[in-house]
Design a protein around this motif. Sequence first.
Motif, PDB file in Angstrom:
ATOM      1  N   GLU A 196       0.896  -1.152  -0.016  1.00  0.00           N
ATOM      2  CA  GLU A 196       0.006  -0.269   0.134  1.00  0.00           C
ATOM      3  C   GLU A 196       0.851   1.247   0.000  1.00  0.00           C
ATOM      4  O   GLU A 196       0.442   2.260  -0.557  1.00  0.00           O
ATOM      5  CB  GLU A 196      -0.853  -0.064   1.140  1.00  0.00           C
ATOM      6  CG  GLU A 196      -2.202  -0.762   1.029  1.00  0.00           C
ATOM      7  CD  GLU A 196      -3.279  -0.286  -0.056  1.00  0.00           C
ATOM      8  OE1 GLU A 196      -3.625   0.653   0.258  1.00  0.00           O
ATOM      9  OE2 GLU A 196      -3.191  -0.849  -0.970  1.00  0.00           O
ATOM     10  N   ALA A 197       2.014   1.119   0.616  1.00  0.00           N
ATOM     11  CA  ALA A 197       2.928   2.257   0.551  1.00  0.00           C
ATOM     12  C   ALA A 197       3.617   2.440  -0.684  1.00  0.00           C
ATOM     13  O   ALA A 197       4.633   3.475  -0.776  1.00  0.00           O
ATOM     14  CB  ALA A 197       3.876   2.205   1.926  1.00  0.00           C
ATOM     15  N   GLY A 198       3.686   1.727  -1.613  1.00  0.00           N
ATOM     16  CA  GLY A 198       4.256   1.793  -2.780  1.00  0.00           C
ATOM     17  C   GLY A 198       5.368   0.872  -3.210  1.00  0.00           C
ATOM     18  O   GLY A 198       5.838   0.987  -4.201  1.00  0.00           O
ATOM     19  N   GLY A 199       5.762   0.162  -2.342  1.00  0.00           N
ATOM     20  CA  GLY A 199       6.843  -0.916  -2.395  1.00  0.00           C
ATOM     21  C   GLY A 199       6.244  -2.138  -2.815  1.00  0.00           C
ATOM     22  O   GLY A 199       5.074  -2.140  -3.373  1.00  0.00           O
ATOM     23  N   ILE A 200       6.728  -3.268  -2.406  1.00  0.00           N
ATOM     24  CA  ILE A 200       6.143  -4.703  -2.530  1.00  0.00           C
ATOM     25  C   ILE A 200       6.246  -5.334  -1.419  1.00  0.00           C
ATOM     26  O   ILE A 200       7.501  -5.719  -0.910  1.00  0.00           O
ATOM     27  CB  ILE A 200       6.585  -5.183  -4.006  1.00  0.00           C
ATOM     28  CG1 ILE A 200       5.632  -6.443  -4.104  1.00  0.00           C
ATOM     29  CG2 ILE A 200       7.867  -5.530  -3.803  1.00  0.00           C
ATOM     30  CD1 ILE A 200       5.518  -7.168  -5.482  1.00  0.00           C
ATOM     31  N   GLY A 201       5.188  -6.010  -0.866  1.00  0.00           N
ATOM     32  CA  GLY A 201       5.295  -6.836   0.534  1.00  0.00           C
ATOM     33  C   GLY A 201       5.476  -8.138   0.181  1.00  0.00           C
ATOM     34  O   GLY A 201       5.058  -8.548  -0.953  1.00  0.00           O
ATOM     35  N   LEU A 202       6.184  -8.917   1.086  1.00  0.00           N
ATOM     36  CA  LEU A 202       6.225 -10.306   0.685  1.00  0.00           C
ATOM     37  C   LEU A 202       5.634 -11.061   2.029  1.00  0.00           C
ATOM     38  O   LEU A 202       5.881 -10.725   2.837  1.00  0.00           O
ATOM     39  CB  LEU A 202       7.484 -10.825   0.552  1.00  0.00           C
ATOM     40  CG  LEU A 202       8.340 -10.299  -0.515  1.00  0.00           C
ATOM     41  CD1 LEU A 202       9.629 -10.736  -0.665  1.00  0.00           C
ATOM     42  CD2 LEU A 202       7.782 -10.789  -2.096  1.00  0.00           C
TER      43      LEU A 202
END
Length: 322
Positions: free
Chosen positions: A45-51
């Motif tokens: 949601e913050a613009g990175g990519i979560g795993l």
Amino acid sequence: MCHMWGRMRGSMKTRITELLGIQYPIIQGGMAWVAEYHLAAAVSEAGGIGLIGAGGAPASFVREQIRKTKELTQKPFGVNIMLMNPEADEIAKVVVEEGVKVVTTGAGNPGKYMAAWKDAGVKVIPVVASVAMAKMMERAGADAVVAEGTESGGHIGSATTMTLVPQVVDAVKIPVIAAGGIADGRGFAAAVMLGAEAVQLGTRFIVAKESIVHENYKQKIIAARDIDSEVTGMSHGHPVRQLRNSMTREYLKLEKAGAPFEELEQLTLGALRKAVVEGDTVNGTLMAGQIAGLVSKEQTCAEMIQEIMEQAENIFQTRCRS
């Protein structure tokens, strides 16, 4: 290079952002027990990519985590698969069935899953600790690699990030993501100067407000100094970096005395869960990188990412003006 940084706060384009469809080239590490759906969704949601970190979890748990992440975000997210997991074959299928578009892998060669993942449009990004492994993964069809230095928390290789990243960049044509010893905009900028097109962060995200990690564990990282991590397991070829405590002291004492692997393994059985879930900072495994001494506060994932990108922007704007 300067043209890449002109409008960084709005977005930043690299081959990784294009490949994954993300705003910022920041990836959250797939830490077992830590990287669950709350954290993964918040980073995305913050613009990175979560795993989501599959770790040693069963496939049914991973499926549930994927579905819960989808409830919190419509942005891209991925799954990290430890290939030594007894249910790795099943988890590989779950990823396809649930429509996950990004997979990072560790502890093995994902070659046997590559065709199925490619057919399903999954982007495959193995974590590597050597140039030879990076080249092997490129030949196998990987879309990018994470070059992870020994500064990282958890299971580590022997080369430092500073030495590994540029050698991997020179050895492969696919994009390289730098990991290990990165927690702020300075580390981000340094990684880019080494040729990386994104960074992966683990230790800093452990203390995110959205992280479900026990407050005791978070406070240990926040209080850590530069010398507070140490490596266990060197003698049997499974080195793990973590913050020192009573458990690591006992482990290293036994290791020095030549204790068999089985005895050492018994000492750490369930120790990561003890730290993450129960907050046991005495006998738990407090996985953290050497950069822990730079992590000084809890923030939301959005605050972390914005701070890192603004710091990096200032560095590169100064460089471009000089």
